[in-house]
Design a protein around this motif. Structure first.
Motif, PDB file in Angstrom:
ATOM      1  N   GLY A  94       5.174 -11.132   1.891  1.00 22.94           N
ATOM      2  CA  GLY A  94       6.426 -10.887   2.600  1.00 22.94           C
ATOM      3  C   GLY A  94       7.412 -10.109   1.755  1.00 22.94           C
ATOM      4  N   VAL A  95       7.480 -10.442   0.460  1.00 21.34           N
ATOM      5  CA  VAL A  95       8.376  -9.727  -0.451  1.00 21.34           C
ATOM      6  C   VAL A  95       7.901  -8.280  -0.624  1.00 21.34           C
ATOM      7  N   ILE A  96       6.586  -8.109  -0.761  1.00 20.55           N
ATOM      8  CA  ILE A  96       6.029  -6.756  -0.908  1.00 20.55           C
ATOM      9  C   ILE A  96       6.307  -5.923   0.336  1.00 20.55           C
ATOM     10  N   SER A  97       6.248  -6.561   1.510  1.00 22.04           N
ATOM     11  CA  SER A  97       6.448  -5.824   2.762  1.00 22.04           C
ATOM     12  C   SER A  97       7.860  -5.254   2.864  1.00 22.04           C
ATOM     13  N   ALA A  98       8.815  -5.862   2.150  1.00 26.87           N
ATOM     14  CA  ALA A  98      10.174  -5.325   2.159  1.00 26.87           C
ATOM     15  C   ALA A  98      10.264  -4.006   1.409  1.00 26.87           C
ATOM     16  N   VAL A  99       9.322  -3.779   0.497  1.00 25.03           N
ATOM     17  CA  VAL A  99       9.352  -2.581  -0.341  1.00 25.03           C
ATOM     18  C   VAL A  99       8.500  -1.470   0.265  1.00 25.03           C
ATOM     19  N   ILE A 100       7.295  -1.804   0.714  1.00 27.29           N
ATOM     20  CA  ILE A 100       6.378  -0.760   1.193  1.00 27.29           C
ATOM     21  C   ILE A 100       6.054  -0.890   2.679  1.00 27.29           C
ATOM     22  N   ASP A 101       6.894  -1.629   3.431  1.00 30.82           N
ATOM     23  CA  ASP A 101       6.707  -1.771   4.880  1.00 30.82           C
ATOM     24  C   ASP A 101       5.607  -2.787   5.169  1.00 30.82           C
ATOM     25  N   ASN A 102       5.811  -3.553   6.230  1.00 29.09           N
ATOM     26  CA  ASN A 102       4.886  -4.655   6.517  1.00 29.09           C
ATOM     27  C   ASN A 102       3.580  -4.212   7.176  1.00 29.09           C
ATOM     28  N   ILE A 103       3.539  -3.010   7.743  1.00 30.51           N
ATOM     29  CA  ILE A 103       2.338  -2.586   8.461  1.00 30.51           C
ATOM     30  C   ILE A 103       1.140  -2.399   7.524  1.00 30.51           C
ATOM     31  N   PRO A 104       1.250  -1.585   6.455  1.00 31.54           N
ATOM     32  CA  PRO A 104       0.094  -1.466   5.551  1.00 31.54           C
ATOM     33  C   PRO A 104      -0.238  -2.774   4.854  1.00 31.54           C
ATOM     34  N   VAL A 105       0.778  -3.610   4.589  1.00 28.92           N
ATOM     35  CA  VAL A 105       0.526  -4.905   3.952  1.00 28.92           C
ATOM     36  C   VAL A 105      -0.342  -5.774   4.849  1.00 28.92           C
TER      37      VAL A 105
END
Length: 477
Positions: free
Chosen positions: A390-401
């Motif tokens: 969830g934290v990573i999705s804030a940086v690189i967008d949640n779709i690729p995550v």
């Protein structure tokens, strides 16, 4: 062709044993693997920098996808196997096709409702009520939370942000916190519905769990919005804007199309649950029904108005009815044209999804997703990893995550899959660039809603993020 393959193979040698079967070759440490990873990173940096470069986000990932797969194709061809590349590309294309058709229909319905004035009527009703700024702060957030599960978080955020801008003239501080509140509410609302966010749609289409299981995320998602909203509400000025003289009008057929959109979603869920048919099939059936309704409404409107205009012209001694080129357009607004609404879809976004799915699919073929799954889910464990996602999705967008997680498909129970669905949805609210809703509102509310303005409240949104996760464990552990 053989010369081209030979040249590409010379440029991108494989540092793996030729005796291994293609299915088990790990290319993460090879030249081609490292270069492919670099291509993806460069492409995504360009995506993140879209606001400053004004380069459409679909362009770098489309080019990145073809470069990555060309290198993979040349590598496997040098090993004497082209079938595995063909199969894996087809698999990624099927993933995209199902998502594309679903989103295309949803966007067409939303565009049609917009053309019929449904969202204008909602805005008009809100700004003409004479509500105080604090009441409007909570109303716009509440509507965003409950509208995004149906209309998706980006569309919802755009509609409600326009309301905040319309009523907040002269109160820039209100517009700023209201827009942040709307983005957080739209993302949180989208997390408890299979249609509210691209990530939840991908989870549902993958068949991880049925549509009704998303509903258990309602309370955690609500908590993740309520906490930052309550904190930000203290900064809303105690003022009441002048009510605007706006007459909410829904054009001919708008209410019928609202019912059809809800019916299309119900049909899609039913077909998927009862017969395991792909959700895209039900949505495409709904598109056919919308086209039929388009034809019917135009015919009814034209026939009704033809007679009306004919009598008016005769009474006035004017032109004959044959010379009235489009009486329906004169009296009922523009004719409905479903194909025009298809054309108005967010094609940059749809092509961006294609590029991301193909790029991540290529990295998975090279072995990066297996390595990532082992490092994250194997060593850190699912709980820590899913919260981190969830934290990573804030940086690189949640779709690729989320697509990467679904491609890894770690062995997790439903509670953990629900956790990563929740965190990928609400985690994007931590930064303005972490979700499609935030990026869209940054473009609409320029000068009011900015990256650093949002960042100022990230601590409060983070409290809601943590509280939502804690509530999920408490209720759905």
């Amino acid at each position: 062709m053989r010369l081209l393959i030979a040249l590409l193979t010379a440029l991108f040698p494989v540092m793996a044993s030729a005796a291994e079967t293609p299915q088990t070759v790990d290319l993460t440490g090879s030249t081609v693997g490292i270069l492919a990873l670099c291509v993806f990173v460069i492409a995504y940096v360009l995506v993140v920098a879209e606001e400053w470069l004004h380069l459409r986000k679909s362009i770098p990932v489309l080019l990145g996808a073809v470069i990555i797969w060309t290198m993979i194709g040349a590598t496997y061809a040098s090993m004497g196997d082209t079938e595995i590349v063909h199969r894996t590309v087809q698999h990624s294309l099927i993933e995209f096709a199902e998502l594309f058709l679903f989103l295309l229909v949803a966007m067409t319905y939303i565009n049609t409702l917009d053309e019929r004035g449904v969202f204008d009527a909602l805005r008009g009703w809100l700004v003409s009520r004479g509500f105080s700024l604090r009441t409007l702060f909570w109303l716009t957030g509440l509507i965003a939370f409950f509208l995004s599960p149906i209309a998706d978080n980006m569309t919802t955020a755009l509609v409600m942000a326009s309301v905040a801008i319309a009523v907040g003239a002269g109160h820039p501080r209100f517009v700023t916190v209201a827009c942040i509140n709307i983005v957080v509410a739209a993302n949180s609302g989208g997390a408890w519905s299979p249609f509210g966010d691209i990530t939840t749609l991908m989870v549902w289409q993958k068949g991880v769990f049925p549509a009704h299981e998303f509903l258990v995320l309602f309370v955690p998602a609500l908590v993740s919005w309520i906490i930052p909203a309550a904190i930000m509400a203290t900064q809303v000025p105690k003022a009441t804007p002048e009510p605007l003289a706006v007459r909410p009008v829904v054009r001919f057929g708008g209410l019928v199309i609202i019912g059809m959109f809800i019916g299309t979603i119900a049909l899609t869920v039913t077909l998927h649950a009862a017969f395991h048919l792909p959700p895209a099939l039900g949505m495409m059936g709904g598109l056919g029904a919308l086209m039929l309704m388009n034809y019917t409404l135009n015919r009814i409107g034209a026939l009704h108005k033809d007679g009306e205009v004919h009598h008016q012209l005769i009474d006035q001694g004017g032109l004959s009815g044959a010379e009235s080129s489009d009486p329906y357009q004169e009296n009922k607004g523009p004719r409905l044209n479903t194909f025009n609404q298809v054309a108005r879809s967010e094609w940059d976004t749809l092509l961006f999804f294609y590029g991301i799915i193909m790029c991540v699919g290529g990295l998975g073929t090279l072995g990066y997703l297996s390595v990532g799954s082992e490092m994250l889910y194997g060593e850190l464990g699912p709980t820590v990893t899913n919260i981190l996602m969830g934290v990573i999705s804030a940086v690189i967008d949640n779709i690729p995550v989320m697509f990467a997680v679904l491609s890894m498909y770690p062995d997790m129970n439903d509670g953990q899959w629900l956790l990563v669905t929740l965190t990928a949805g609400i985690g994007g609210s931590l930064l303005a660039i972490g979700s499609a809703a935030g990026v869209a509102v940054m473009g609409t509310a320029r000068g009011y809603y900015t990256f650093f303005g949002h960042l100022r409240w990230s601590w409060a949104i983070g409290l809601g993020y943590g509280a939502g996760i804690w509530t999920h464990f408490l209720l759905n552990g």
